[in-house]
Design a protein around this motif. Structure first.
Motif, PDB file in Angstrom:
ATOM      1  N   GLU A   1       0.922  -1.323   0.057  1.00 52.40           N
ATOM      2  CA  GLU A   1       0.013   0.071   0.104  1.00 52.40           C
ATOM      3  C   GLU A   1       0.858   1.342  -0.095  1.00 52.40           C
ATOM      4  O   GLU A   1       0.575   2.179  -0.903  1.00 52.40           O
ATOM      5  N   VAL A   2       1.937   1.265   0.894  1.00 48.27           N
ATOM      6  CA  VAL A   2       2.933   2.398   0.667  1.00 48.27           C
ATOM      7  C   VAL A   2       3.449   2.485  -0.635  1.00 48.27           C
ATOM      8  O   VAL A   2       3.349   3.729  -1.023  1.00 48.27           O
ATOM      9  N   LEU A   3       3.823   1.411  -1.486  1.00 55.24           N
ATOM     10  CA  LEU A   3       4.357   1.590  -2.666  1.00 55.24           C
ATOM     11  C   LEU A   3       3.321   2.227  -3.444  1.00 55.24           C
ATOM     12  O   LEU A   3       3.593   3.007  -4.462  1.00 55.24           O
ATOM     13  N   ARG A   4       2.058   1.687  -3.738  1.00 54.18           N
ATOM     14  CA  ARG A   4       1.020   2.224  -4.455  1.00 54.18           C
ATOM     15  C   ARG A   4       0.844   3.633  -4.353  1.00 54.18           C
ATOM     16  O   ARG A   4       0.654   4.346  -5.355  1.00 54.18           O
ATOM     17  N   VAL A   5       0.693   4.041  -2.944  1.00 55.93           N
ATOM     18  CA  VAL A   5       0.596   5.692  -2.809  1.00 55.93           C
ATOM     19  C   VAL A   5       1.671   6.392  -3.406  1.00 55.93           C
ATOM     20  O   VAL A   5       1.341   7.263  -4.210  1.00 55.93           O
ATOM     21  N   TYR A   6       2.925   6.038  -2.841  1.00 53.71           N
ATOM     22  CA  TYR A   6       3.870   6.701  -3.458  1.00 53.71           C
ATOM     23  C   TYR A   6       4.120   6.757  -4.706  1.00 53.71           C
ATOM     24  O   TYR A   6       4.440   7.944  -5.201  1.00 53.71           O
ATOM     25  N   ARG A   7       3.834   5.733  -5.716  1.00 55.02           N
ATOM     26  CA  ARG A   7       4.115   5.669  -6.949  1.00 55.02           C
ATOM     27  C   ARG A   7       3.079   6.375  -7.828  1.00 55.02           C
ATOM     28  O   ARG A   7       3.142   7.459  -8.767  1.00 55.02           O
ATOM     29  N   HIS A   8       1.720   6.388  -7.097  1.00 52.70           N
ATOM     30  CA  HIS A   8       0.739   7.063  -7.613  1.00 52.70           C
ATOM     31  C   HIS A   8       0.644   8.694  -7.334  1.00 52.70           C
ATOM     32  O   HIS A   8       0.383   9.529  -8.423  1.00 52.70           O
TER      33      HIS A   8
ATOM     34  N   LEU B   1       3.094  10.563  -5.084  1.00 57.87           N
ATOM     35  CA  LEU B   1       3.995  11.316  -4.585  1.00 57.87           C
ATOM     36  C   LEU B   1       5.084  11.330  -5.734  1.00 57.87           C
ATOM     37  O   LEU B   1       5.965  12.214  -5.965  1.00 57.87           O
ATOM     38  N   ASP B   2       5.450   9.977  -6.409  1.00 62.85           N
ATOM     39  CA  ASP B   2       6.513   9.955  -7.314  1.00 62.85           C
ATOM     40  C   ASP B   2       5.810   9.283  -8.582  1.00 62.85           C
ATOM     41  O   ASP B   2       6.487   8.091  -9.229  1.00 62.85           O
ATOM     42  N   PRO B   3       5.206  10.039  -9.281  1.00 65.46           N
ATOM     43  CA  PRO B   3       4.455   9.282 -10.446  1.00 65.46           C
ATOM     44  C   PRO B   3       5.626   9.349 -11.745  1.00 65.46           C
ATOM     45  O   PRO B   3       5.478   8.338 -12.586  1.00 65.46           O
ATOM     46  N   LYS B   4       6.537  10.024 -11.656  1.00 63.80           N
ATOM     47  CA  LYS B   4       7.567  10.081 -12.906  1.00 63.80           C
ATOM     48  C   LYS B   4       8.840   9.166 -12.214  1.00 63.80           C
ATOM     49  O   LYS B   4       9.555   9.153 -13.137  1.00 63.80           O
ATOM     50  N   ARG B   5       8.580   8.451 -11.489  1.00 62.97           N
ATOM     51  CA  ARG B   5       9.514   7.309 -10.976  1.00 62.97           C
ATOM     52  C   ARG B   5      10.920   7.871 -10.779  1.00 62.97           C
ATOM     53  O   ARG B   5      12.036   7.670 -11.185  1.00 62.97           O
ATOM     54  N   ARG B   6      11.259   9.050 -10.233  1.00 61.09           N
ATOM     55  CA  ARG B   6      12.378   9.726 -10.081  1.00 61.09           C
ATOM     56  C   ARG B   6      13.342   8.738  -8.946  1.00 61.09           C
ATOM     57  O   ARG B   6      14.690   8.465  -8.961  1.00 61.09           O
ATOM     58  N   THR B   7      12.535   7.949  -8.107  1.00 57.71           N
ATOM     59  CA  THR B   7      13.350   7.103  -7.080  1.00 57.71           C
ATOM     60  C   THR B   7      13.064   5.690  -7.647  1.00 57.71           C
ATOM     61  O   THR B   7      12.114   5.386  -7.776  1.00 57.71           O
TER      62      THR B   7
END
Length: 473
Positions: free
Chosen positions: A392-399, A401-407
């Motif tokens: 869930e953390v990864l889902r929220v982070y990718r959608h 906070l970081d949709p452009k996948r900088r991390t």
């Protein structure tokens, strides 16, 4: 319609190959914490047969992809057993890959592979040529003939090999002749009668003679050290302590993961007393690893699983935890800036132990908050505190906070899941790759883009072809 069908075929092929390579990186056919050995062997054998039957060229090229020794051995055996199915234009490359992979295996495993040719009744022209060439390329065949005598004899018989000089006499006409001009053969003969002669033999052979001559264990261990390999010295540390014998081991020369596993086998008090020595040995081993496989990283964070399931199994004691500890030191040495976050926080990574539930969400949040450019998660993927918390953390982070996948976030799993022929994943938003040893991290970080699913089949084929060229040259 045709384009859609072609694209779908390519997608299936890429998914099949990525699944197979991942399995070959992690699976060793041994019991795991959640799976028994039988299920592991059945699953990996099915995968081998499936990929061999559908993608033979790429199956052979997998030998160059950095997979573990267990699966290299299986590929060699299956390719040799089905040589008649090789296309003429691929025969030379396949033969070169088999020969090179066999020579690169540890000798005890390579001799074991050749012995399995006899057990499986594989005796075609190519298998005999591979056995002949392996025998001729050994730097010290007399040493191998003494240390692996039964295997070498069985292979020579099965492949109808012509043995020159005293080698054939030693293997087949017994050792009871008056003397040998080959020094090691003569020392082996003398060891049957003289306790003094055993100290010139390989350790595993000398050990049997020491029992025959009733040599005290402490005397034997103290005098045979010059004939012991690093692995043998490490394995006998406990026996040496019981007999109050000191065995000198250069810990910094040990492979990183093997060293980490040895340290984890020590009591906490011993780790504390020898902390500086062990810490420096791990750092030195990590630097040596990076000399062989250079890896330069920027700001890195690691999420390291030390839950109870990382204790492994009776066949692979503490292996997942050992991989995590070794990776911790390797990433620290490779990164410009590094932070490690364990599922159960510890002040000193040398004191880590396998216990508690698998809480990946908390250390993952800390890693994301550290501003790292790359986050490496090392876990078996069995998350239960809370279930799917990291997902869930990864889902929220990718959608959000970081949709452009900088991390970049990569999940490295040291455990094969036999139920679905793959590795347990944490989230569809990050790639999962297999990891047998921490030393394989440089290769796995490069392979992760294929596990992510964004790279096409053509790019995977080019990658494997490049690996083959590097492997053979």
């Amino acid at each position: 319609m045709t384009n859609n069908y072609t694209n779908r075929v390519e997608q299936v092929a890429r998914e099949d190959l990525v699944m197979f390579i991942n399995a070959c990186l992690a699976c060793t056919g041994q019991k795991e914490f959640y799976d028994d050995a039988y299920g592991q062997r059945v699953s990996i054998d099915f995968l081998h047969d499936y990929i061999l039957g559908n993608y033979r060229l790429l199956y052979a090229r997998t030998l160059a992809a950095g997979i573990n020794h267990f699966n290299q051995a299986q590929i060699i055996l299956k390719l040799l057993a089905t040589g008649k199915d090789t296309l003429p234009e691929h025969r030379q490359e396949e033969g070169a890959l088999i020969a090179h992979a066999l020579n690169a295996l540890p000798p005890q495993r390579a001799w074991g592979v050749l012995q399995q040719l006899r057990q499986r009744r594989i005796n075609n022209r190519r298998s005999r040529a591979i056995a002949r060439d392996y025998l001729s390329m050994r730097r010290d065949i007399s040493f191998d003939a003494v240390k692996y005598r039964a295997k070498v004899r069985a292979i020579a018989t099965h492949a109808h090999l012509k043995l020159h000089g005293e080698l054939g006499t030693f293997l087949f006409r017994n050792w009871k002749q008056k003397s040998y001009s080959t020094q090691l053969f003569e020392q082996f003969r003398q060891a049957h009668y003289s306790a003094e002669a055993i100290y010139n033999l390989p350790f595993t052979i000398a050990e049997g003679f020491a029992v025959k001559h009733k040599v005290p264990r402490d005397v034997f261990l103290s005098r045979i050290q010059q004939q012991m390999t690093l692995g043998e010295k490490l394995r006998l540390q406990g026996a040496a302590e019981r007999t109050e014998t000191e065995i000198n081991v250069d810990f910094g020369r040990l492979p990183l993961t093997k060293l980490a596993l040895y340290i984890l086998s020590l009591p906490g008090e011993t780790r504390q007393l020898q902390r500086d020595i062990l810490h420096q040995a791990l750092e030195r081993s990590a630097r040596l690893t990076l000399k062989k496989a250079p890896l330069k990283l920027g700001k890195v964070a690691a999420v390291l699983d030390c839950s109870y399931s990382s204790s492994g199994s009776s066949e692979k004691r503490r292996r997942p935890l050992g991989v995590a500890m070794a990776a911790h030191y390797l990433l620290q040495a490779a990164a410009r800036e590094y932070r490690g976050f364990w599922t159960v926080p510890v002040e000193d990574s040398l004191q880590v132990s396998a216990h508690g539930q698998t809480n990946l969400a908390t250390p993952l949040l800390a890693a994301l908050g550290s501003g790292a450019e790359l986050i490496v998660i090392i876990s078996d993927g069995c998350e239960n505190d809370p279930p799917n918390g990291a997902a869930e953390v990864l889902r929220v982070y990718r959608h959000k906070l970081d949709p452009k996948r900088r991390t970049s976030i990569i999940h490295c799993n040291p455990v094969f899941n036999s139920d679905d022929f793959s590795l347990r994943t944490l989230s569809p938003f990050i790639p999962t790759v297999g990891l047998r040893d921490a030393e394989d991290l440089p290769t796995m970080l490069n392979f992760a883009r294929f596990a992510e699913g964004s790279a096409p089949l053509s790019e995977l084929e080019i990658y494997l072809a490049q690996r083959v060229e590097q492997f053979l040259n």
